[in-house]
Motif scaffolding. Structure first.
Motif, PDB file in Angstrom:
ATOM      1  N   ARG A  26       1.141  -0.907   0.029  1.00 19.32           N
ATOM      2  CA  ARG A  26       0.261   0.367   0.001  1.00 19.32           C
ATOM      3  C   ARG A  26       0.877   1.265   0.162  1.00 19.32           C
ATOM      4  O   ARG A  26       1.836   0.839   0.687  1.00 19.32           O
ATOM      5  CB  ARG A  26      -1.038  -0.357   0.934  1.00 19.32           C
ATOM      6  CG  ARG A  26      -0.721  -0.057   2.614  1.00 19.32           C
ATOM      7  CD  ARG A  26      -1.351  -0.005   3.726  1.00 19.32           C
ATOM      8  NE  ARG A  26      -0.910  -0.038   5.040  1.00 19.32           N
ATOM      9  CZ  ARG A  26      -0.063  -0.585   5.630  1.00 19.32           C
ATOM     10  NH1 ARG A  26       0.604  -1.938   4.819  1.00 19.32           N
ATOM     11  NH2 ARG A  26      -0.130  -0.230   6.639  1.00 19.32           N
ATOM     12  N   VAL A  27       0.914   2.169  -0.820  1.00 19.52           N
ATOM     13  CA  VAL A  27       0.979   3.689  -0.839  1.00 19.52           C
ATOM     14  C   VAL A  27       0.196   4.613  -0.385  1.00 19.52           C
ATOM     15  O   VAL A  27      -0.960   4.467  -0.602  1.00 19.52           O
ATOM     16  CB  VAL A  27       1.541   3.945  -1.942  1.00 19.52           C
ATOM     17  CG1 VAL A  27       1.828   5.393  -1.912  1.00 19.52           C
ATOM     18  CG2 VAL A  27       2.416   2.688  -3.083  1.00 19.52           C
ATOM     19  N   SER A  28       1.115   5.425   0.693  1.00 19.79           N
ATOM     20  CA  SER A  28      -0.174   6.558   1.124  1.00 19.79           C
ATOM     21  C   SER A  28       0.674   7.675   1.795  1.00 19.79           C
ATOM     22  O   SER A  28       2.059   7.518   1.059  1.00 19.79           O
ATOM     23  CB  SER A  28      -0.129   5.875   3.200  1.00 19.79           C
ATOM     24  OG  SER A  28       1.464   5.892   3.782  1.00 19.79           O
ATOM     25  N   ASP A  29      -0.417   8.991   1.351  1.00 18.67           N
ATOM     26  CA  ASP A  29       0.780  10.546   0.847  1.00 18.67           C
ATOM     27  C   ASP A  29       1.307  10.867   1.979  1.00 18.67           C
ATOM     28  O   ASP A  29       1.256  10.171   3.244  1.00 18.67           O
ATOM     29  CB  ASP A  29      -0.436  11.420   0.985  1.00 18.67           C
ATOM     30  CG  ASP A  29      -1.662  11.850   1.332  1.00 18.67           C
ATOM     31  OD1 ASP A  29      -1.176  11.303   2.727  1.00 18.67           O
ATOM     32  OD2 ASP A  29      -3.018  11.677   1.122  1.00 18.67           O
ATOM     33  N   SER A  37      -3.099   0.269  -3.768  1.00 19.46           N
ATOM     34  CA  SER A  37      -2.784  -0.631  -2.795  1.00 19.46           C
ATOM     35  C   SER A  37      -3.489  -2.322  -3.419  1.00 19.46           C
ATOM     36  O   SER A  37      -3.231  -1.393  -4.856  1.00 19.46           O
ATOM     37  CB  SER A  37      -3.710  -0.510  -1.446  1.00 19.46           C
ATOM     38  OG  SER A  37      -4.729  -0.793  -1.786  1.00 19.46           O
ATOM     39  N   GLY A  38      -1.989  -3.337  -3.515  1.00 19.05           N
ATOM     40  CA  GLY A  38      -2.180  -4.228  -4.234  1.00 19.05           C
ATOM     41  C   GLY A  38      -1.594  -5.373  -3.763  1.00 19.05           C
ATOM     42  O   GLY A  38      -1.001  -5.597  -2.960  1.00 19.05           O
ATOM     43  N   THR A  39      -1.565  -6.170  -4.309  1.00 20.80           N
ATOM     44  CA  THR A  39      -0.720  -7.564  -4.597  1.00 20.80           C
ATOM     45  C   THR A  39       0.286  -7.227  -5.325  1.00 20.80           C
ATOM     46  O   THR A  39       0.430  -7.550  -6.475  1.00 20.80           O
ATOM     47  CB  THR A  39      -1.167  -9.082  -4.354  1.00 20.80           C
ATOM     48  OG1 THR A  39      -1.678  -9.191  -5.579  1.00 20.80           O
ATOM     49  CG2 THR A  39      -2.405  -9.273  -3.016  1.00 20.80           C
ATOM     50  N   ALA A  59       4.996   7.499   0.998  1.00 17.72           N
ATOM     51  CA  ALA A  59       4.942   5.937   1.723  1.00 17.72           C
ATOM     52  C   ALA A  59       5.033   4.272   1.436  1.00 17.72           C
ATOM     53  O   ALA A  59       4.024   4.730   0.732  1.00 17.72           O
ATOM     54  CB  ALA A  59       4.975   6.124   3.282  1.00 17.72           C
ATOM     55  N   LEU A  60       5.425   3.485   0.867  1.00 17.49           N
ATOM     56  CA  LEU A  60       4.935   2.456   0.894  1.00 17.49           C
ATOM     57  C   LEU A  60       5.125   1.552   2.161  1.00 17.49           C
ATOM     58  O   LEU A  60       6.290   1.474   2.771  1.00 17.49           O
ATOM     59  CB  LEU A  60       6.748   1.757  -0.408  1.00 17.49           C
ATOM     60  CG  LEU A  60       6.359   0.690  -0.716  1.00 17.49           C
ATOM     61  CD1 LEU A  60       5.080   0.566  -1.919  1.00 17.49           C
ATOM     62  CD2 LEU A  60       7.079  -0.038  -2.059  1.00 17.49           C
ATOM     63  N   HIS A  61       4.103   0.400   2.026  1.00 13.10           N
ATOM     64  CA  HIS A  61       4.628  -0.222   2.701  1.00 13.10           C
ATOM     65  C   HIS A  61       4.145  -2.263   2.048  1.00 13.10           C
ATOM     66  O   HIS A  61       3.896  -1.753   1.126  1.00 13.10           O
ATOM     67  CB  HIS A  61       3.060   0.100   4.175  1.00 13.10           C
ATOM     68  CG  HIS A  61       3.405   1.524   4.957  1.00 13.10           C
ATOM     69  ND1 HIS A  61       3.784   1.664   5.464  1.00 13.10           N
ATOM     70  CD2 HIS A  61       2.519   2.494   4.029  1.00 13.10           C
ATOM     71  CE1 HIS A  61       3.489   2.517   5.563  1.00 13.10           C
ATOM     72  NE2 HIS A  61       2.723   3.682   4.798  1.00 13.10           N
ATOM     73  N   LEU A  71       9.070   2.139   3.287  1.00 16.29           N
ATOM     74  CA  LEU A  71      10.203   2.658   2.259  1.00 16.29           C
ATOM     75  C   LEU A  71       9.435   4.127   1.553  1.00 16.29           C
ATOM     76  O   LEU A  71       8.249   4.114   1.618  1.00 16.29           O
ATOM     77  CB  LEU A  71      10.675   2.396   1.396  1.00 16.29           C
ATOM     78  CG  LEU A  71      10.931   0.687   0.989  1.00 16.29           C
ATOM     79  CD1 LEU A  71      11.138   0.261  -0.389  1.00 16.29           C
ATOM     80  CD2 LEU A  71      12.121   0.506   2.155  1.00 16.29           C
ATOM     81  N   THR A  72      10.044   5.526   1.819  1.00 11.60           N
ATOM     82  CA  THR A  72       9.809   6.453   1.557  1.00 11.60           C
ATOM     83  C   THR A  72      10.478   6.396   0.402  1.00 11.60           C
ATOM     84  O   THR A  72      11.031   7.188   0.270  1.00 11.60           O
ATOM     85  CB  THR A  72      10.292   7.709   2.755  1.00 11.60           C
ATOM     86  OG1 THR A  72       9.757   7.107   3.812  1.00 11.60           O
ATOM     87  CG2 THR A  72       9.617   8.805   1.903  1.00 11.60           C
TER      88      THR A  72
END
Length: 76
Positions: A26-29, A37-39, A59-61, A71-72
């Motif tokens: 998931r990517v958050s701002d 988000s996805g797989t 941010a990438l989770h 990661l940012t």
């Protein structure tokens, strides 16, 4: 992840311990809202299409079972 700053795609390299099954991402701002988000198949690397993201810091989770990574990255 590379490149950073990115504009159209983001390449994500996974640690060896996360390469045996599917990973969720998931990517958050900057406000913490999930914008993507996805797989992905847990190979050594996957690529995200980020063309819909506005310029800014994200941010990438990445999660796989009990393992988690964050990661940012920057979008220009």
């Amino acid at each position: 992840c590379w490149p950073s700053p990115a504009s159209d795609r983001l390449n994500v390299s996974l640690p060896v311990t996360m390469t045996s099954e599917v990973v969720r991402f998931r990517v958050s701002d900057g406000r913490g809202s999930v914008v993507l988000s996805g797989t992905a198949a847990a190979e050594h690397m996957f690529t995200l299409d980020i063309t819909t993201l506005a310029a800014g810091t994200y941010a990438l989770h990445v999660d796989q079972g009990a393992q988690h990574g964050r990661l940012t990255f920057l979008v220009r």
